[in-house]
Design a protein around this motif. Structure first.
Motif, mmCIF file in Angstrom:
data_model
loop_
_atom_site.group_PDB
_atom_site.id
_atom_site.type_symbol
_atom_site.label_atom_id
_atom_site.label_comp_id
_atom_site.label_asym_id
_atom_site.label_seq_id
_atom_site.Cartn_x
_atom_site.Cartn_y
_atom_site.Cartn_z
ATOM 1 N N ARG A 172 0.868 -1.105 -0.296
ATOM 2 C CA ARG A 172 0.197 -0.224 0.458
ATOM 3 C C ARG A 172 0.941 1.320 -0.063
ATOM 4 N NH1 ARG A 172 -5.963 -0.731 -0.879
ATOM 5 N NH2 ARG A 172 -5.789 1.377 0.841
ATOM 6 N N SER A 173 1.664 1.697 0.524
ATOM 7 C CA SER A 173 2.694 2.549 0.980
ATOM 8 C C SER A 173 3.818 2.424 -0.524
ATOM 9 C CB SER A 173 3.568 2.667 2.087
ATOM 10 O OG SER A 173 4.286 1.944 2.762
ATOM 11 N N GLY A 174 4.531 1.370 -0.762
ATOM 12 C CA GLY A 174 5.607 1.166 -1.018
ATOM 13 C C GLY A 174 6.727 1.419 -0.816
ATOM 14 N N LYS A 175 6.830 1.240 0.385
ATOM 15 C CA LYS A 175 7.599 1.472 1.554
ATOM 16 C C LYS A 175 8.678 0.207 1.200
ATOM 17 C CE LYS A 175 9.862 2.521 6.111
ATOM 18 N NZ LYS A 175 9.382 3.137 7.581
ATOM 19 N N ILE A 176 9.907 0.056 1.160
ATOM 20 C CA ILE A 176 10.788 -1.243 1.289
ATOM 21 C C ILE A 176 11.071 -1.040 2.759
ATOM 22 C CG2 ILE A 176 13.170 -1.795 0.221
ATOM 23 C CD1 ILE A 176 13.140 -0.523 -2.435
ATOM 24 N N ASN A 177 11.090 -2.606 2.832
ATOM 25 C CA ASN A 177 10.767 -2.625 4.806
ATOM 26 C C ASN A 177 13.408 -3.631 4.581
ATOM 27 O OD1 ASN A 177 8.144 -1.442 5.045
ATOM 28 N ND2 ASN A 177 7.606 -3.886 5.100
ATOM 29 N N ASN A 178 13.184 -4.541 3.549
ATOM 30 C CA ASN A 178 13.892 -4.937 3.802
ATOM 31 C C ASN A 178 14.779 -5.131 2.770
ATOM 32 O OD1 ASN A 178 16.436 -5.756 5.111
ATOM 33 N ND2 ASN A 178 15.759 -7.801 5.158
ATOM 34 N N LEU A 179 15.857 -4.798 2.547
ATOM 35 C CA LEU A 179 16.637 -5.412 0.824
ATOM 36 C C LEU A 179 17.753 -6.300 1.597
ATOM 37 C CD1 LEU A 179 16.722 -3.728 -2.087
ATOM 38 C CD2 LEU A 179 19.062 -4.923 -1.649
ATOM 39 N N ARG A 180 18.006 -7.218 0.465
ATOM 40 C CA ARG A 180 18.715 -8.689 0.524
ATOM 41 C C ARG A 180 20.106 -8.965 -0.596
ATOM 42 N NH1 ARG A 180 18.632 -13.754 1.855
ATOM 43 N NH2 ARG A 180 16.653 -14.144 1.612
ATOM 44 N N LEU A 181 20.893 -9.292 -0.793
ATOM 45 C CA LEU A 181 22.027 -9.068 -1.147
ATOM 46 C C LEU A 181 22.068 -10.537 -1.478
ATOM 47 C CD1 LEU A 181 24.983 -7.324 -0.750
ATOM 48 C CD2 LEU A 181 22.837 -6.286 -2.594
ATOM 49 N N LEU A 182 22.010 -10.723 -3.311
ATOM 50 C CA LEU A 182 22.063 -12.442 -2.992
ATOM 51 C C LEU A 182 23.212 -13.034 -4.344
ATOM 52 C CD1 LEU A 182 18.133 -13.109 -3.247
ATOM 53 C CD2 LEU A 182 19.355 -13.861 -1.624
ATOM 54 N N GLY A 183 24.160 -13.604 -3.886
ATOM 55 C CA GLY A 183 25.193 -13.963 -4.953
ATOM 56 C C GLY A 183 26.221 -14.138 -4.462
ATOM 57 N N PHE A 205 17.541 2.015 -4.901
ATOM 58 C CA PHE A 205 18.820 2.013 -5.893
ATOM 59 C C PHE A 205 19.786 2.642 -4.327
ATOM 60 C CE2 PHE A 205 15.338 2.572 -9.099
ATOM 61 C CZ PHE A 205 16.158 1.207 -10.010
ATOM 62 N N TYR A 206 19.038 3.224 -3.624
ATOM 63 C CA TYR A 206 19.674 3.787 -2.280
ATOM 64 C C TYR A 206 19.724 2.964 -1.728
ATOM 65 C CZ TYR A 206 20.304 5.935 2.485
ATOM 66 O OH TYR A 206 20.653 5.978 3.535
ATOM 67 N N HIS A 207 18.887 2.155 -1.075
ATOM 68 C CA HIS A 207 19.255 0.445 -0.101
ATOM 69 C C HIS A 207 19.656 -0.268 -0.418
ATOM 70 C CE1 HIS A 207 16.185 1.017 3.012
ATOM 71 N NE2 HIS A 207 15.639 1.899 2.289
ATOM 72 N N SER A 208 20.087 -0.352 -2.207
ATOM 73 C CA SER A 208 21.187 -1.776 -3.139
ATOM 74 C C SER A 208 22.045 -0.520 -3.126
ATOM 75 C CB SER A 208 20.732 -1.130 -4.555
ATOM 76 O OG SER A 208 19.295 -2.002 -4.857
ATOM 77 N N ALA A 209 21.856 0.144 -3.529
ATOM 78 C CA ALA A 209 23.619 0.567 -3.314
ATOM 79 C C ALA A 209 24.476 0.452 -1.645
ATOM 80 C CB ALA A 209 23.694 2.302 -3.214
ATOM 81 N N ASP A 210 23.154 0.571 -0.605
ATOM 82 C CA ASP A 210 23.642 1.082 0.677
ATOM 83 C C ASP A 210 24.212 -0.287 1.550
ATOM 84 O OD1 ASP A 210 23.874 1.868 3.142
ATOM 85 O OD2 ASP A 210 22.529 0.518 4.041
ATOM 86 N N LYS A 211 24.063 -1.372 0.509
ATOM 87 C CA LYS A 211 24.123 -3.180 0.733
ATOM 88 C C LYS A 211 25.065 -3.108 0.106
ATOM 89 C CE LYS A 211 20.863 -4.425 3.462
ATOM 90 N NZ LYS A 211 20.929 -5.386 4.979
ATOM 91 N N LEU A 212 25.489 -3.004 -0.990
ATOM 92 C CA LEU A 212 26.650 -3.195 -1.515
ATOM 93 C C LEU A 212 28.055 -2.417 -1.314
ATOM 94 C CD1 LEU A 212 24.889 -2.820 -5.158
ATOM 95 C CD2 LEU A 212 25.909 -4.669 -4.381
ATOM 96 N N LYS A 213 28.190 -1.184 -0.769
ATOM 97 C CA LYS A 213 28.992 -0.568 -0.343
ATOM 98 C C LYS A 213 29.469 -1.234 1.164
ATOM 99 C CE LYS A 213 30.176 3.728 -2.599
ATOM 100 N NZ LYS A 213 31.053 3.771 -2.764
ATOM 101 N N LYS A 214 28.526 -1.724 1.438
ATOM 102 C CA LYS A 214 28.969 -2.463 2.907
ATOM 103 C C LYS A 214 29.614 -3.582 2.928
ATOM 104 C CE LYS A 214 25.428 -0.067 6.229
ATOM 105 N NZ LYS A 214 24.150 -0.458 6.570
ATOM 106 N N ALA A 215 28.878 -4.328 1.227
ATOM 107 C CA ALA A 215 28.744 -6.244 1.122
ATOM 108 C C ALA A 215 31.081 -5.418 0.460
ATOM 109 C CB ALA A 215 28.762 -6.054 -0.186
ATOM 110 N N GLY A 216 31.724 -4.537 0.320
ATOM 111 C CA GLY A 216 32.795 -3.877 -0.605
ATOM 112 C C GLY A 216 32.882 -3.690 -1.697
ATOM 113 N N ALA A 217 31.654 -2.829 -1.923
ATOM 114 C CA ALA A 217 31.724 -1.989 -4.206
ATOM 115 C C ALA A 217 32.359 -1.176 -3.416
ATOM 116 C CB ALA A 217 30.283 -1.712 -3.971
ATOM 117 N N GLY A 218 33.288 -0.997 -4.837
ATOM 118 C CA GLY A 218 33.545 0.125 -5.048
ATOM 119 C C GLY A 218 32.959 1.485 -5.807
ATOM 120 N N ASN A 219 32.768 1.838 -7.061
ATOM 121 C CA ASN A 219 32.345 2.823 -7.468
ATOM 122 C C ASN A 219 31.024 1.905 -7.889
ATOM 123 O OD1 ASN A 219 35.122 3.479 -9.284
ATOM 124 N ND2 ASN A 219 34.358 5.532 -8.351
ATOM 125 N N ILE A 220 29.722 1.920 -7.526
ATOM 126 C CA ILE A 220 28.912 2.226 -7.940
ATOM 127 C C ILE A 220 28.036 3.400 -9.597
ATOM 128 C CG2 ILE A 220 26.451 1.616 -6.877
ATOM 129 C CD1 ILE A 220 27.552 1.169 -4.362
#
Length: 267
Positions: A172-183, A205-220
């Motif tokens: 209903r709200s469209g709010k993202i409650n959680n996002l997990r990385l797979l792979g 994409f904010y949540h995605s980039a945040d998770k990716l940075k914490k997983a060790g990503a450089g440029n996104i």
């Protein structure tokens, strides 16, 4: 914005806000309409113009290039109070009897099923151009698909290493409650190109980039085919997590130093 055979339509208003339009449809039987969506007001304008052309030329052949499908987000309903706008939009569009309706990267298969004579124009060349711009290295970098639907759409046509996300969203709200990385992730400092079809404020994409940075990503980097102007109001573009956004001007008309138009339909 609506153009017919590369001519922009004269579009004014009477004092009561009804349409005052002029378009000379004489001298041709083939008409190529380009509609880059800015507002629902243009749907009425499109209907009037097509009706006008057919009244002038009974043998008119009219094709429509509509890079972005309006109402694409409302491709299903779950509750009785939700109006199935995509279905009714498609019904009105179909009544205009276009020879073809050419679109880029539709949001779901539902729109493809509802719109008559639809033709999906491949856009992998745009993505490949972006990958060249960012010096994507398939030996160490990854594509990232934010959800299962995106992964299903792209993993068969883009043969590069990828990671994907799994979102938990409130319907209903469209709010993202959680996002997990797979792979499986290799060495730290890897580059990432996030790919999707549409962006509003950029929460996914904010949540995605945040998770990716914490997983060790450089440029996104981010590529989205259809970017709403509301991206400028979201946390993503202000956060600095994503180095650059690449998109088309199918619906985006804004300006930002970190957003680059890689394919223009409005020129």
């Amino acid at each position: 914005m609506i153009k017919i055979n590369d001519a922009i339509i004269e579009n004014k208003q009477f004092p009561d806000n009804t349409k005052l339009m002029r378009y000379d449809a004489s001298g041709s039987t083939k008409f190529e309409v380009i509609w880059c969506y800015d507002s629902d007001d243009e749907l009425v304008m499109l209907y009037y113009l097509v009706s006008h052309i057919r009244s002038i030329c009974s043998k008119a052949e009219i094709s429509l290039t509509m890079p972005y499908i309006p109402n694409a987000r409302m491709d299903r309903v779950k509750n009785n109070d939700e109006v199935f706008t995509l279905k009714y939009f498609a019904s009105l569009l179909n009544s205009m009897k276009f020879e073809s309706v050419n679109v880029y990267d539709p949001h779901s298969n539902v729109s493809q099923a509802l719109i008559d004579r639809i033709r999906i124009i491949p856009h992998t060349d745009i993505i490949n151009e972006v990958m060249t711009k960012i010096n994507f290295d398939k030996s160490s970098d990854y594509l990232f698909y934010p959800d299962a639907g995106c992964a299903k759409k792209y993993e068969g046509i883009l043969e590069y290493p990828y990671l994907k996300g799994e979102k938990e969203r409130d319907w209903r709200s469209g709010k993202i409650n959680n996002l997990r990385l797979l792979g499986e992730i290799g060495e730290q400092g890897f580059g990432v190109l996030i790919i999707d079809d549409i962006c509003s404020r950029g929460g996914t994409f904010y949540h995605s980039a945040d998770k990716l940075k914490k997983a060790g990503a450089g440029n996104i980097y981010l590529y989205v085919t259809h970017c709403e102007n509301s991206i400028l109001d979201g946390d993503m573009i202000k956060s600095g997590l994503i180095d650059r956004v690449f998109t088309t001007d199918s619906i985006y008309t804004g300006h930002h130093p970190d957003i680059e138009i890689v394919r223009s339909f409005r020129k």
